[in-house]
Design an enzyme around this catalytic site. Structure first.
Site, mmCIF file in Angstrom:
data_model
loop_
_atom_site.group_PDB
_atom_site.id
_atom_site.type_symbol
_atom_site.label_atom_id
_atom_site.label_comp_id
_atom_site.label_asym_id
_atom_site.label_seq_id
_atom_site.Cartn_x
_atom_site.Cartn_y
_atom_site.Cartn_z
ATOM 1 N N ASP A 51 0.982 -1.386 4.939
ATOM 2 C CA ASP A 51 0.702 -0.109 5.616
ATOM 3 C C ASP A 51 -0.655 0.385 5.085
ATOM 4 O OD1 ASP A 51 1.347 2.226 7.181
ATOM 5 O OD2 ASP A 51 1.933 3.253 5.354
ATOM 6 N N CYS A 95 -1.341 4.173 11.199
ATOM 7 C CA CYS A 95 -1.223 5.397 12.001
ATOM 8 C C CYS A 95 -2.504 5.538 12.825
ATOM 9 C CB CYS A 95 -0.932 6.633 11.150
ATOM 10 S SG CYS A 95 -2.135 6.970 9.890
ATOM 11 N N LYS A 135 7.283 5.757 2.594
ATOM 12 C CA LYS A 135 8.020 4.575 3.073
ATOM 13 C C LYS A 135 8.723 3.883 1.911
ATOM 14 C CE LYS A 135 4.819 4.103 6.904
ATOM 15 N NZ LYS A 135 3.738 4.975 6.405
ATOM 16 N N CYS A 142 0.892 -1.171 0.000
ATOM 17 C CA CYS A 142 0.000 0.000 0.000
ATOM 18 C C CYS A 142 0.926 1.216 0.000
ATOM 19 C CB CYS A 142 -0.867 -0.004 1.248
ATOM 20 S SG CYS A 142 -1.896 -1.446 1.386
ATOM 21 N N ALA A 143 1.444 1.557 -1.151
ATOM 22 C CA ALA A 143 2.664 2.374 -1.189
ATOM 23 C C ALA A 143 2.471 3.885 -1.283
ATOM 24 C CB ALA A 143 3.533 1.909 -2.351
ATOM 25 N N ASP A 171 -4.864 -3.441 -7.631
ATOM 26 C CA ASP A 171 -5.421 -3.838 -6.353
ATOM 27 C C ASP A 171 -4.493 -4.902 -5.756
ATOM 28 O OD1 ASP A 171 -6.884 -4.879 -4.284
ATOM 29 O OD2 ASP A 171 -8.791 -4.780 -5.368
ATOM 30 N N PRO A 205 1.498 7.763 -0.719
ATOM 31 C CA PRO A 205 2.248 8.544 -1.709
ATOM 32 C C PRO A 205 3.739 8.208 -1.809
ATOM 33 C CG PRO A 205 1.917 9.840 0.279
ATOM 34 C CD PRO A 205 1.208 8.541 0.507
ATOM 35 N N GLY A 206 4.224 7.226 -1.059
ATOM 36 C CA GLY A 206 5.589 6.759 -1.307
ATOM 37 C C GLY A 206 6.629 7.168 -0.280
HETATM 38 C C1 LIG Z 1 -1.778 4.699 4.726
HETATM 39 S S1 LIG Z 1 -1.703 4.876 3.020
HETATM 40 C C2 LIG Z 1 -0.076 4.330 2.649
HETATM 41 C C3 LIG Z 1 0.988 5.334 2.960
HETATM 42 C C4 LIG Z 1 2.322 4.950 2.353
HETATM 43 N N1 LIG Z 1 2.775 3.651 2.807
HETATM 44 C C5 LIG Z 1 3.404 5.972 2.666
HETATM 45 O O1 LIG Z 1 4.165 5.779 3.613
HETATM 46 O O2 LIG Z 1 3.480 6.984 1.947
HETATM 47 C C6 LIG Z 1 -2.635 3.511 2.455
HETATM 48 C C7 LIG Z 1 -2.631 3.305 0.960
HETATM 49 O O3 LIG Z 1 -3.203 2.033 0.687
HETATM 50 C C8 LIG Z 1 -3.809 2.093 -0.572
HETATM 51 N N2 LIG Z 1 -4.710 0.929 -0.690
HETATM 52 C C9 LIG Z 1 -5.851 0.681 -0.004
HETATM 53 N N3 LIG Z 1 -6.393 -0.491 -0.396
HETATM 54 C C10 LIG Z 1 -5.561 -1.005 -1.340
HETATM 55 C C11 LIG Z 1 -5.576 -2.192 -2.115
HETATM 56 N N4 LIG Z 1 -6.560 -3.075 -2.016
HETATM 57 N N5 LIG Z 1 -4.576 -2.392 -2.985
HETATM 58 C C12 LIG Z 1 -3.562 -1.486 -3.109
HETATM 59 N N6 LIG Z 1 -3.509 -0.342 -2.400
HETATM 60 C C13 LIG Z 1 -4.492 -0.109 -1.519
HETATM 61 C C14 LIG Z 1 -4.500 3.434 -0.554
HETATM 62 O O4 LIG Z 1 -4.762 3.894 -1.855
HETATM 63 C C15 LIG Z 1 -3.470 4.294 0.167
HETATM 64 O O5 LIG Z 1 -2.667 4.981 -0.742
#
Ligand SMILES: C[S@@+](CC[C@H](N)C(=O)[O-])C[C@H]1O[C@@H](n2cnc3c(N)ncnc32)[C@H](O)[C@@H]1O
Length: 359
Positions: free
Chosen positions: A202, A256, A139, A133-134, A184, A136-137
């Site tokens: 995450d 978080c 991490k 779940c990367a 997904d 905006p990047g």
């Molecule tokens: C908490 S944020 C991640 C923050 C990121 N790890 C960072 O440190 O910048 C959660 C992310 O999970 C993504 N997300 C939620 N469900 C998802 C899925 N089924 N597959 C891929 N990404 C997903 C969301 O779009 C969101 O960008």
């Protein structure tokens, strides 16, 4: 140079602060992008701008004394973090958005709690890592630094707009080991990212630990319905990480959020379904590197709870985060742990077959 400018704008009253920052007493965290700037070189550059570095012995310092040093930083002082050497800490409200190092991508403004998730996963250079779940990047770019841009880091996000931001961040910070995928995570199989050894999960969460979170109106309603769908998503994602990648040896689960439902309860639920034989588990929550130099851990209601960490805004001077490090402790040779959805699908098929055979 930059510090002087900052002092000027403060004096003139032209320093702009968002309203949440007025309430936020956390220090300013600056992570050095070690792909383009060495930690020592960054220290030198800040010193040349008249910032004074607070020096201490990182090996012998205890965590409480370190926190005292952070809370007593003078307006022109900064300090290297006790745990993460590429992280510097500046006084609250220090403005970096116009700083050339920020504009050029050599520093990243990232809260310490967020840095800890990648730091605890610690993928080795040359390894194959998946950030599930990367966007905006934040991490992802940190993971690329820890991997020294060697190996492959798959960074996945399902939301197009957020994915585009992720791609920009990866490019801006020179993270060339990253392969971005807009999909997904549930569609993601080992064939898309062969040999994955480390996974960061995450997921989307309530954000209840985020200091700058806007006040949630109608909190009752939020708790009841949204929390339930979030925990379902979080469990599914963590289960997917544990069951679909046969070479994975370490997974970090982070949110978080300070809600036990999104944290310990998710981990417990997933481990219970994956470790079908509790006396001979496949995955376990393990102790982490912060063991002796940390204050808040997970709930003791769970046998493994004290091995997880919580960051608490009032004490750790960060956003509130939960982090669990999960290691594979034996191989899943019998492939017992199937994805729950698959099980459901099989049950459904059986029921259908039974019904048809009765007709
Ligand atoms: C908490 S944020 C991640 C923050 C990121 N790890 C960072 O440190 O910048 C959660 C992310 O999970 C993504 N997300 C939620 N469900 C998802 C899925 N089924 N597959 C891929 N990404 C997903 C969301 O779009 C969101 O960008």
């Amino acid at each position: 140079m930059f510090l002087a400018e900052l002092k000027e704008s403060e004096k003139a009253g032209t320093l702009k602060l968002d309203s949440y920052k007025e309430r936020d007493s956390r220090p300013r965290y600056v992570r050095v992008n070690t792909l383009s700037l060495k930690v020592r070189a960054a220290m030198k550059m800040f010193s040349n701008e008249d910032w004074k570095q607070v020096c201490y012995d990182r090996k012998s310092e205890d965590y409480s004394s370190f926190l005292n040093r952070v809370t007593s930083l003078a307006r022109d002082e900064f300090i290297q973090d006790l745990h993460i050497k590429e992280l510097f800490i500046f006084p609250n409200k220090t403005e970096f958005y116009r700083h050339p190092l920020y504009i050029g991508g050599s520093i990243i403004l990232q809260d310490k709690a967020s840095c800890l998730a990648s730091w605890l996963l610690k993928p080795s250079p040359g390894s194959i890592t998946l950030d599930m779940c990367a966007a905006p990047g934040m991490k992802t770019t940190h993971l690329a630094c820890l991997m020294k841009n060697k190996g492959t880091l798959y960074a996945v996000d399902s939301v197009r707009g957020r994915y585009e931001t992720l791609c920009k961040q990866v490019e801006k910070h020179g993270a060339t080991c990253v392969k971005t995928l807009c999909m997904d995570a549930f569609q993601l199989e080992a064939k898309h990212c062969p040999g994955v050894e480390y996974i960061l999960v995450d997921p989307t969460c309530s954000g209840s630990g985020a200091v700058e979170q806007p006040i949630v109106k109608n909190r009752e309603k939020f708790n009841a319905s949204r929390l339930q769908s979030l925990t379902r998503l979080q469990s599914k994602l963590l289960r997917h990480a544990l069951t679909r990648f046969p070479d994975v040896k370490r997974i970090v689960y982070s949110t978080c959020s300070l809600n036990i439902e999104e944290n310990e309860m998710v981990v417990e639920d997933v481990l219970a379904s994956v470790n079908t034989d509790a006396s001979d588990p496949i995955f376990e929550v393990v102790d982490n590197k912060l063991k002796c130099k940390w204050i808040h851990h997970g709930s003791e209601d769970f046998e493994w709870g004290p091995r997880c960490i919580y960051t608490k805004p009032d004490i750790d001077l960060t956003n509130g985060f939960f982090i669990a490090v999960i290691d594979r402790v034996r191989s899943d040779e019998k492939n017992i742990s199937r994805n729950e959805d698959e099980k459901e699908e099989q049950k459904h098929k059986k029921r259908k077959q039974l019904k048809e055979s009765k007709i």
